[in-house]
Design a protein around this motif. Structure first.
Motif, PDB file in Angstrom:
ATOM      1  N   TYR A 234     -71.168 -23.884  16.597  1.00  0.00           N
ATOM      2  CA  TYR A 234     -72.183 -24.470  17.466  1.00  0.00           C
ATOM      3  C   TYR A 234     -73.113 -23.390  18.015  1.00  0.00           C
ATOM      4  O   TYR A 234     -74.331 -23.603  18.129  1.00  0.00           O
ATOM      5  N   LYS A 235     -72.543 -22.242  18.344  1.00  0.00           N
ATOM      6  CA  LYS A 235     -73.395 -21.149  18.835  1.00  0.00           C
ATOM      7  C   LYS A 235     -74.384 -20.710  17.768  1.00  0.00           C
ATOM      8  O   LYS A 235     -75.526 -20.325  18.072  1.00  0.00           O
ATOM      9  N   TRP A 236     -73.981 -20.769  16.502  1.00  0.00           N
ATOM     10  CA  TRP A 236     -74.844 -20.360  15.409  1.00  0.00           C
ATOM     11  C   TRP A 236     -75.896 -21.417  15.077  1.00  0.00           C
ATOM     12  O   TRP A 236     -77.063 -21.107  14.843  1.00  0.00           O
ATOM     13  N   LEU A 237     -75.477 -22.704  15.099  1.00  0.00           N
ATOM     14  CA  LEU A 237     -76.366 -23.777  14.645  1.00  0.00           C
ATOM     15  C   LEU A 237     -77.075 -24.509  15.784  1.00  0.00           C
ATOM     16  O   LEU A 237     -78.109 -25.141  15.566  1.00  0.00           O
ATOM     17  N   GLY A 238     -76.505 -24.470  16.994  1.00  0.00           N
ATOM     18  CA  GLY A 238     -77.058 -25.245  18.096  1.00  0.00           C
ATOM     19  C   GLY A 238     -78.334 -24.643  18.656  1.00  0.00           C
ATOM     20  O   GLY A 238     -78.630 -23.457  18.467  1.00  0.00           O
ATOM     21  N   PRO A 239     -79.124 -25.445  19.380  1.00  0.00           N
ATOM     22  CA  PRO A 239     -80.368 -24.945  19.989  1.00  0.00           C
ATOM     23  C   PRO A 239     -80.080 -23.972  21.124  1.00  0.00           C
ATOM     24  O   PRO A 239     -79.117 -24.157  21.883  1.00  0.00           O
ATOM     25  N   VAL A 240     -80.896 -22.950  21.224  1.00  0.00           N
ATOM     26  CA  VAL A 240     -80.679 -21.909  22.225  1.00  0.00           C
ATOM     27  C   VAL A 240     -80.734 -22.491  23.637  1.00  0.00           C
ATOM     28  O   VAL A 240     -79.934 -22.132  24.510  1.00  0.00           O
ATOM     29  N   ASP A 241     -81.661 -23.407  23.878  1.00  0.00           N
ATOM     30  CA  ASP A 241     -81.812 -24.008  25.198  1.00  0.00           C
ATOM     31  C   ASP A 241     -81.031 -25.308  25.345  1.00  0.00           C
ATOM     32  O   ASP A 241     -81.202 -26.033  26.334  1.00  0.00           O
ATOM     33  N   GLY A 242     -80.193 -25.632  24.368  1.00  0.00           N
ATOM     34  CA  GLY A 242     -79.435 -26.871  24.434  1.00  0.00           C
ATOM     35  C   GLY A 242     -80.321 -28.080  24.186  1.00  0.00           C
ATOM     36  O   GLY A 242     -81.428 -27.966  23.656  1.00  0.00           O
ATOM     37  N   LEU A 243     -79.822 -29.225  24.573  1.00  0.00           N
ATOM     38  CA  LEU A 243     -80.577 -30.469  24.395  1.00  0.00           C
ATOM     39  C   LEU A 243     -80.510 -31.272  25.687  1.00  0.00           C
ATOM     40  O   LEU A 243     -79.419 -31.553  26.201  1.00  0.00           O
ATOM     41  N   VAL A 244     -81.671 -31.614  26.228  1.00  0.00           N
ATOM     42  CA  VAL A 244     -81.768 -32.367  27.467  1.00  0.00           C
ATOM     43  C   VAL A 244     -82.423 -33.704  27.162  1.00  0.00           C
ATOM     44  O   VAL A 244     -83.519 -33.755  26.563  1.00  0.00           O
ATOM     45  N   VAL A 245     -81.764 -34.789  27.542  1.00  0.00           N
ATOM     46  CA  VAL A 245     -82.308 -36.137  27.400  1.00  0.00           C
ATOM     47  C   VAL A 245     -82.544 -36.683  28.789  1.00  0.00           C
ATOM     48  O   VAL A 245     -81.595 -36.967  29.526  1.00  0.00           O
ATOM     49  N   GLY A 246     -83.817 -36.834  29.162  1.00  0.00           N
ATOM     50  CA  GLY A 246     -84.119 -37.228  30.529  1.00  0.00           C
ATOM     51  C   GLY A 246     -83.775 -36.085  31.475  1.00  0.00           C
ATOM     52  O   GLY A 246     -84.261 -34.970  31.332  1.00  0.00           O
ATOM     53  N   ASP A 247     -82.903 -36.371  32.421  1.00  0.00           N
ATOM     54  CA  ASP A 247     -82.426 -35.335  33.339  1.00  0.00           C
ATOM     55  C   ASP A 247     -80.997 -34.914  33.025  1.00  0.00           C
ATOM     56  O   ASP A 247     -80.367 -34.200  33.816  1.00  0.00           O
ATOM     57  N   ILE A 248     -80.476 -35.345  31.901  1.00  0.00           N
ATOM     58  CA  ILE A 248     -79.083 -35.081  31.552  1.00  0.00           C
ATOM     59  C   ILE A 248     -79.042 -34.096  30.386  1.00  0.00           C
ATOM     60  O   ILE A 248     -79.682 -34.309  29.358  1.00  0.00           O
ATOM     61  N   ARG A 249     -78.284 -33.018  30.547  1.00  0.00           N
ATOM     62  CA  ARG A 249     -78.103 -32.051  29.468  1.00  0.00           C
ATOM     63  C   ARG A 249     -76.988 -32.551  28.561  1.00  0.00           C
ATOM     64  O   ARG A 249     -75.813 -32.568  28.938  1.00  0.00           O
ATOM     65  N   VAL A 250     -77.349 -32.951  27.370  1.00  0.00           N
ATOM     66  CA  VAL A 250     -76.396 -33.513  26.413  1.00  0.00           C
ATOM     67  C   VAL A 250     -75.640 -32.416  25.682  1.00  0.00           C
ATOM     68  O   VAL A 250     -74.428 -32.510  25.473  1.00  0.00           O
ATOM     69  N   LEU A 251     -76.347 -31.353  25.284  1.00  0.00           N
ATOM     70  CA  LEU A 251     -75.737 -30.237  24.573  1.00  0.00           C
ATOM     71  C   LEU A 251     -75.956 -28.957  25.379  1.00  0.00           C
ATOM     72  O   LEU A 251     -77.048 -28.744  25.925  1.00  0.00           O
ATOM     73  N   PRO A 252     -74.947 -28.095  25.480  1.00  0.00           N
ATOM     74  CA  PRO A 252     -75.097 -26.863  26.268  1.00  0.00           C
ATOM     75  C   PRO A 252     -75.947 -25.827  25.549  1.00  0.00           C
ATOM     76  O   PRO A 252     -76.192 -25.913  24.342  1.00  0.00           O
ATOM     77  N   ARG A 253     -76.403 -24.845  26.311  1.00  0.00           N
ATOM     78  CA  ARG A 253     -77.160 -23.738  25.739  1.00  0.00           C
ATOM     79  C   ARG A 253     -76.245 -22.886  24.850  1.00  0.00           C
ATOM     80  O   ARG A 253     -75.031 -22.842  25.060  1.00  0.00           O
ATOM     81  N   THR A 254     -76.842 -22.200  23.917  1.00  0.00           N
ATOM     82  CA  THR A 254     -76.071 -21.339  23.011  1.00  0.00           C
ATOM     83  C   THR A 254     -76.428 -19.866  23.173  1.00  0.00           C
ATOM     84  O   THR A 254     -76.077 -19.046  22.319  1.00  0.00           O
ATOM     85  N   SER A 255     -77.084 -19.530  24.257  1.00  0.00           N
ATOM     86  CA  SER A 255     -77.424 -18.124  24.489  1.00  0.00           C
ATOM     87  C   SER A 255     -76.160 -17.325  24.781  1.00  0.00           C
ATOM     88  O   SER A 255     -75.104 -17.881  25.120  1.00  0.00           O
ATOM     89  N   ASP A 256     -76.248 -16.004  24.674  1.00  0.00           N
ATOM     90  CA  ASP A 256     -75.090 -15.143  24.951  1.00  0.00           C
ATOM     91  C   ASP A 256     -74.659 -15.244  26.413  1.00  0.00           C
ATOM     92  O   ASP A 256     -73.494 -15.005  26.731  1.00  0.00           O
ATOM     93  N   LEU A 257     -75.589 -15.590  27.299  1.00  0.00           N
ATOM     94  CA  LEU A 257     -75.241 -15.740  28.703  1.00  0.00           C
ATOM     95  C   LEU A 257     -74.381 -16.989  28.930  1.00  0.00           C
ATOM     96  O   LEU A 257     -73.413 -16.966  29.693  1.00  0.00           O
ATOM     97  N   ALA A 258     -74.727 -18.074  28.249  1.00  0.00           N
ATOM     98  CA  ALA A 258     -73.985 -19.321  28.429  1.00  0.00           C
ATOM     99  C   ALA A 258     -72.754 -19.388  27.539  1.00  0.00           C
ATOM    100  O   ALA A 258     -71.705 -19.913  27.949  1.00  0.00           O
ATOM    101  N   MET A 259     -72.854 -18.866  26.316  1.00  0.00           N
ATOM    102  CA  MET A 259     -71.754 -18.946  25.349  1.00  0.00           C
ATOM    103  C   MET A 259     -71.568 -17.587  24.674  1.00  0.00           C
ATOM    104  O   MET A 259     -72.102 -17.340  23.596  1.00  0.00           O
TER     105      MET A 259
END
Length: 307
Positions: free
Chosen positions: A42-67
């Motif tokens: 997921y860290k390799w394939l996921g979006p760096v800023d995650g995925l936000v739908v509305g005001d809800i973060r559906v997928l977490p960030r994949t940056s080195d700070l978050a993951m």
């Protein structure tokens, strides 16, 4: 042939039991490896800023700070906690903190087991008590610990009995017991009610009273139900102790390290995961320690093994 089969059956069962335990351990190791693989994928394939739908973060960030990478988190365990001279290695700091939390959780587990068994015995003895107590026992678990923990600490600080002085760790142990007693009460009650009616009538024909029936029939029948409840209570006690350490401000435990290292995550993200690993290990150690009790009562675990 029958005699030979009888003689060979126990060793075969023992080998089967060892094989099942080894398979369970192997599955556990594979589960950890699979989790690490999924994390890195997921860290390799996921979006760096995650995925936000509305005001809800559906997928977490994949940056080195978050993951952070798994290998970075593992390597950080073998580095000093800080750059100060003489600082402990991080894994040793986690072990010391986990030891304190484990001791408090063990005290809470013991209290929870005693209270849970007492409730189960009372509810089994009197049907009216079961109808009156069981709903409140279930309802008690809906109280949020974050709000409950400071109240327990405040109440405990007002206790004065001679030279006795209430300690902060006792508040944490009380909160751990609060989570631990519930599975014990429910599991023990189910087990105490498990004996067949035929067996109860047999005890009645022997003129056995409530206590002999409890000692020789109900308690042995409750073992397959009680052991899983005790393991769950041990894990709950660890959760309660960690959360209570955070809420009451108790120093030295794994709960405080979670908060302390989380505040340093912006500069050292891998370090923040170390106490989380310690808390996970605590739960496994607590549940595994209780599982060893099953060896002492293995003759009463046929129902649990069959299920």
């Amino acid at each position: 042939m029958t005699d030979a089969a009888t003689l060979l059956a126990p060793p075969r069962r023992r080998r089967a039991g060892r094989g099942a335990r080894l398979r369970a351990a192997g599955y556990g190791v594979l589960g950890i490896i699979a989790l690490a693989v999924v994390w890195e994928l997921y860290k390799w394939l996921g979006p760096v800023d995650g995925l936000v739908v509305g005001d809800i973060r559906v997928l977490p960030r994949t940056s080195d700070l978050a993951m952070p990478h798994v290998w970075d988190m593992v390597a950080r365990l073998f580095e000093p906690v800080t750059r100060a001279e003489g600082a402990r290695v991080l894994w040793l700091e986690i072990v010391l903190a986990a030891g304190l939390t484990l001791g408090i959780a063990a005290a809470g587990w013991v209290v929870g087991v005693v209270v849970g068994m007492a409730f189960a015995l009372i509810m089994q003895r009197w049907m009216l008590a079961e109808s009156a107590l069981l709903p409140w026992i279930v309802l008690s678990q809906t109280v949020p610990l974050i709000a409950f923990a400071p109240l327990v600490k405040s109440w405990g600080s007002r206790i004065e009995i001679g030279a006795f002085e209430w300690q902060d760790w006792m508040s944490v142990a009380v909160i751990a017991s609060y989570l631990a007693f519930f599975p014990v009460a429910v599991g023990a009650l189910k087990g105490l009610q498990a004996p067949d009616r035929l067996h109860l009538e047999l005890m009645h024909t022997y003129s056995a009273g409530w206590w002999p029936t409890m000692l020789h029939l109900r308690l042995p029948a409750a073992v397959p139900y009680l052991l899983p409840a005790l393991r769950l209570a041990a894990a709950n006690a660890v959760v309660g102790a960690v959360v209570a350490e955070v809420s009451t401000g108790l120093q030295g435990g794994i709960g405080r390290l979670v908060i302390q290292y989380a505040g340093q995550a912006s500069g050292d993200p891998a370090k923040a995961w170390a106490p989380i690993f310690g808390a996970i290990a605590l739960g496994l150690i607590a549940a595994g320690s209780v599982a060893l009790l099953g060896l002492l009562v293995k003759d009463y675990r046929r129902t649990e093994g069959a299920s």
